[in-house]
Design an enzyme around this catalytic site. Structure first.
Site, short mmCIF file in Angstrom:
data_model
loop_
_atom_site.label_atom_id
_atom_site.label_comp_id
_atom_site.label_asym_id
_atom_site.label_seq_id
_atom_site.Cartn_x
_atom_site.Cartn_y
_atom_site.Cartn_z
N GLU A 1 0.82 -1.21 0.00
CA GLU A 1 0.00 0.00 0.00
C GLU A 1 0.86 1.26 0.00
O GLU A 1 0.44 2.31 -0.48
CB GLU A 1 -0.93 -0.01 1.22
CG GLU A 1 -2.12 0.92 1.07
CD GLU A 1 -3.15 0.71 2.17
OE1 GLU A 1 -4.35 0.74 1.85
OE2 GLU A 1 -2.77 0.52 3.34
N HIS B 1 8.13 -26.96 -0.53
CA HIS B 1 7.60 -28.04 -1.36
C HIS B 1 6.53 -27.52 -2.32
O HIS B 1 5.74 -28.31 -2.85
CB HIS B 1 7.04 -29.15 -0.46
CG HIS B 1 8.05 -29.68 0.50
ND1 HIS B 1 8.83 -30.78 0.23
CD2 HIS B 1 8.46 -29.22 1.71
CE1 HIS B 1 9.66 -31.00 1.25
NE2 HIS B 1 9.45 -30.07 2.16
N LYS C 1 -13.11 1.87 -4.20
CA LYS C 1 -14.22 2.24 -3.33
C LYS C 1 -15.26 3.07 -4.08
O LYS C 1 -16.47 2.93 -3.86
CB LYS C 1 -13.71 3.03 -2.12
CG LYS C 1 -12.92 2.20 -1.11
CD LYS C 1 -12.50 3.06 0.07
CE LYS C 1 -11.69 2.28 1.07
NZ LYS C 1 -11.25 3.13 2.21
#
Length: 418
Positions: free
Chosen positions: A276, A297, A409
């Site tokens: 951010e 793995h 938003k």
């Protein structure tokens, strides 16, 4: 104190580091001197400002009340409003005290229904953490939890169980004043991802029974060390400069890795902090994490033999804090070579082998942490916050805004008819 090592057989960045630090020392001096252009976002820079004795007294008293009366404490927040607290709580939680649950970080009805079902028949307290109280996720969760408390206990008793952490003068403070909820201040001069050492992060940690004074002392010790150490020897500035050097050399990712599962939620805090802060203007390293040894793995294959697009930063915890010895049980299973070995030794060997293998392929940085306790979490928080600030300044982006988050938003609120 944290210690820093560089293992780089590919780029020889160590030979470049001294000159790079000298060329950019003005940025270091500007940051530790206090940059007036960012004064409205630097409340975290000096730990004492929002975690002084008076603030800690109040938070501990409130936490004691909650611990004595709650079976469940729900932290309502998203991103920086819960990541720091959760990283400490999940690493250091003990069996006593209320269960800590999290809301306001999802819009999934399945996840929210599961959470609500777990509250039935239990004594519940909540803390809604929202700086401007406009973000959808915590606002929506606060609604359903507030209604649940009122329906379960009645409005008067529910008010005693509701804490809200927001900025002064916000709608959230007005709700607290109007309905009798406990109000805590979300510092206006601290962005969410930098709030680990404020009421935002400290109250949930205290409710979990973790020593917040030790956490603050760790952050203060790191602050003092980093402010007193010149640029050439400063581990935060060295780390920031190395990130910049590798970015300029074409590396696209930084992987934070450790062999300690206690750090699982710390990774999320770290990812948000750097993503951010730096992911702007088409620039920035993409932060990813490796949970070893499990992911050796899985993504370990890519790290070892895939596209060379990353460098790796290891968090090396020196004291595992536990011991478990493997004993021979008389069954021939071809693992007799482990007889009498402690898992601490095995885990250390796996770490050292991984570093040896990976450093032949990509640059490896190692940050040594003595142990995982509240004090050292405080050190880690402050180290990475200051490093991130410095790194963003070297990158040439604003360390404290997040325009990309605001963009989604706008579309979401439009779709919901706000």
């Amino acid at each position: 104190m944290l210690k820093f090592k560089l293992l780089d057989e590919k780029c020889q960045a160590e030979q470049m580091l001294g000159g790079y630090i000298k060329a950019h020392e003005n940025i270091f001096k500007s940051v530790v001197g206090g940059e007036t252009c960012y004064s409205d976002a630097l409340g975290w820079l000096h730990t004492e400002r929002w975690a002084g004795p008076a603030q800690l007294d109040r938070l501990e008293a409130l936490a004691d009340t909650i611990r004595n009366n709650a079976d469940v404490f729900v932290v309502i927040g998203v991103g920086g409003s819960n990541n720091a607290a959760r990283s400490v709580i999940e690493a250091l939680k003990t069996a006593d005290g209320p269960e800590i649950m999290y809301a306001g970080n999802t819009l999934s009805p399945h996840a929210l229904c599961q959470m609500m079902a777990r509250l039935k028949g239990r004594s519940v307290y909540i803390d809604c953490i929202a700086k401007n109280f406009e973000t959808l996720e915590p606002g929506a969760s606060f609604r359903i939890l507030r209604k649940y408390l009122c329906d379960t206990y009645g409005a008067k008793e529910a008010a005693k169980r509701i804490i809200a952490t927001g900025t002064k003068g916000s709608l959230l403070e007005s709700l607290c004043t109007g309905h009798g909820y406990t109000f805590l201040e979300f510092p206006e001069d601290v962005g969410g991802r930098y709030t680990a050492i404020t009421a935002v992060g400290l109250l949930p940690v205290a409710v979990a029974g973790i020593d917040i004074r030790a956490l603050v002392k760790g952050a203060q010790a790191m602050e003092k060390s980093l402010f007193e150490t010149p640029a050439a020897e400063n581990i935060a500035f060295k780390y920031a400069c190395l990130r910049s050097i590798y970015y300029d050399k074409g590396y696209a990712l930084e992987m934070l890795a450790s062999f300690e599962p206690q750090l699982r939620w710390f990774y999320k805090w770290w990812v948000q902090l750097f993503a951010e802060t730096e992911g702007k203007d088409g620039r920035g390293l993409f932060p990813v994490c490796g949970e070893y040894s499990e992911e050796l793995h899985a993504v370990g294959q890519f790290v070892q033999d895939g596209t060379p697009l990353m460098f790796e930063t290891f968090l090396d915890v020196l004291d595992p804090g536990a011991s478990l010895v493997i004993e021979n049980d008389g069954i021939q299973d071809a693992f007799d070579y482990l007889d009498g070995m402690d898992f601490a030794q095995i885990n250390r060997t796996a770490f050292e082998a991984t570093v040896r293998a990976h450093k032949a392929k990509l640059p490896c940085l190692i940050l040594e942490v003595q142990r995982l306790d509240a004090f050292h979490f405080g050190q880690l928080f402050y180290f990475f916050m200051l490093s991130c600030y410095l790194s963003a300044r070297l990158l040439g982006v604003n360390p404290f805004d997040q325009p990309g988050v605001e963009a989604y938003k706008r579309w979401m609120f439009d779709g919901l008819g706000k």
